[in-house]
Design a protein around this motif. Structure first.
Motif, PDB file in Angstrom:
ATOM      1  N   THR A   7       0.875  -1.180   0.000  1.00 37.23           N
ATOM      2  CA  THR A   7       0.000   0.000   0.000  1.00 37.23           C
ATOM      3  C   THR A   7       0.904   1.219   0.000  1.00 37.23           C
ATOM      4  N   MET A   8       0.453   2.251  -0.622  1.00 37.57           N
ATOM      5  CA  MET A   8       1.206   3.519  -0.609  1.00 37.57           C
ATOM      6  C   MET A   8       0.262   4.658  -0.965  1.00 37.57           C
ATOM      7  N   LYS A   9       0.711   5.861  -0.674  1.00 35.12           N
ATOM      8  CA  LYS A   9      -0.087   7.022  -1.056  1.00 35.12           C
ATOM      9  C   LYS A   9       0.523   7.594  -2.336  1.00 35.12           C
ATOM     10  N   VAL A  10      -0.302   7.736  -3.352  1.00 34.27           N
ATOM     11  CA  VAL A  10       0.181   8.283  -4.623  1.00 34.27           C
ATOM     12  C   VAL A  10      -0.694   9.474  -4.986  1.00 34.27           C
ATOM     13  N   VAL A  15      -3.340   3.764  -2.389  1.00 33.10           N
ATOM     14  CA  VAL A  15      -3.480   2.719  -3.410  1.00 33.10           C
ATOM     15  C   VAL A  15      -2.863   1.434  -2.859  1.00 33.10           C
ATOM     16  N   GLU A  16      -3.215   0.341  -3.496  1.00 28.56           N
ATOM     17  CA  GLU A  16      -2.648  -0.935  -3.071  1.00 28.56           C
ATOM     18  C   GLU A  16      -2.486  -1.832  -4.286  1.00 28.56           C
ATOM     19  N   LEU A  33      -1.121   1.075 -11.680  1.00 22.68           N
ATOM     20  CA  LEU A  33      -1.866   2.306 -11.359  1.00 22.68           C
ATOM     21  C   LEU A  33      -2.292   3.057 -12.612  1.00 22.68           C
ATOM     22  N   GLN A  34      -1.740   2.655 -13.762  1.00 27.72           N
ATOM     23  CA  GLN A  34      -2.073   3.282 -15.049  1.00 27.72           C
ATOM     24  C   GLN A  34      -1.700   4.765 -15.080  1.00 27.72           C
ATOM     25  N   ASP A  73       4.985   7.734   0.462  1.00 28.03           N
ATOM     26  CA  ASP A  73       4.154   8.839  -0.023  1.00 28.03           C
ATOM     27  C   ASP A  73       4.796   9.338  -1.317  1.00 28.03           C
ATOM     28  N   LEU A  74       4.114   9.128  -2.438  1.00 28.10           N
ATOM     29  CA  LEU A  74       4.683   9.452  -3.747  1.00 28.10           C
ATOM     30  C   LEU A  74       3.899  10.554  -4.441  1.00 28.10           C
ATOM     31  N   THR A  75       4.628  11.318  -5.235  1.00 29.52           N
ATOM     32  CA  THR A  75       3.978  12.234  -6.172  1.00 29.52           C
ATOM     33  C   THR A  75       4.520  11.936  -7.559  1.00 29.52           C
TER      34      THR A  75
END
Ligand code: FES
Ligand code: FES
Length: 166
Positions: A7-10, A15-16, A33-34, A73-75
């Motif tokens: 799981t991570m934050k995008v 999202v997972e 994640l497309q 935590d990704l951007t």
């Protein structure tokens, strides 16, 4: 091959997914994640096309496995514009200063410049050039990319942007 749940934050959204131990983060981002704005140029940590913001650092997402991003935590470039679609200062800078030609390097350049301006809000031209030295552009000769980042810094800082004479 056994898969691991991550799981991570995008871009602000949790999202997972299920990934193999060998799955690169860039493949998870693009294929599961497309989010195909993150590009793949080399897959060997050389070009920077795959750069994302990862826990407050610029990271080449072909260099880490997706399992290493568990809890991160990704951007990505898709997270740079506002929710209403208005461009970030950097995106506007690249548009206004013609900081791209084919655009292949651009998402990585913008994410790298984003972190650079977080760490150094008013970089000199030399600091910008050093800051983006891990990102390769085969088209622009870099001059307009530097101007785009200077434009964005001025906009963020509320100062006047003056194009340096070449
Ligand atoms: Fe990751 Fe080139 S695709 S550095
Ligand atoms: Fe083409 Fe940079 S604009 S690689």
């Amino acid at each position: 091959m056994a898969k691991t749940h991550v799981t991570m934050k995008v871009n602000g959204t949790e999202v997972e997914g299920l990934v193999e131990p060998r799955t690169l983060l860039v493949h998870f981002i693009r294929e599961q994640l497309q989010l195909t704005g993150t590009h793949i140029g080399c897959e060997t940590t050389h070009c920077g096309a795959c750069t994302v913001d990862f826990n407050g650092m610029s990271v080449k997402s072909c260099t880490v496995f997706a399992v290493q991003a568990d809890g991160a935590d990704l951007t990505t470039i898709e997270g740079m514009a506002s929710a209403d679609g208005s461009l970030s200062a950097l995106q506007e800078g690249f548009r206004m200063m013609h900081g791209l030609q084919c655009g292949y390097c651009t998402p990585g350049m913008i994410l790298r410049a984003h972190r650079l301006l977080q760490e150094n809000p008013a970089p000199t031209e030399a600091e910008i050039r050093i800051g983006i030295s891990g990102n390769i552009c085969r088209c622009t000769g870099y001059q307009n990319i530097v101007k785009a980042i200077q434009y964005a810094a001025a906009k963020i800082n509320g100062t006047e942007f003056r194009e340096a004479a070449e």
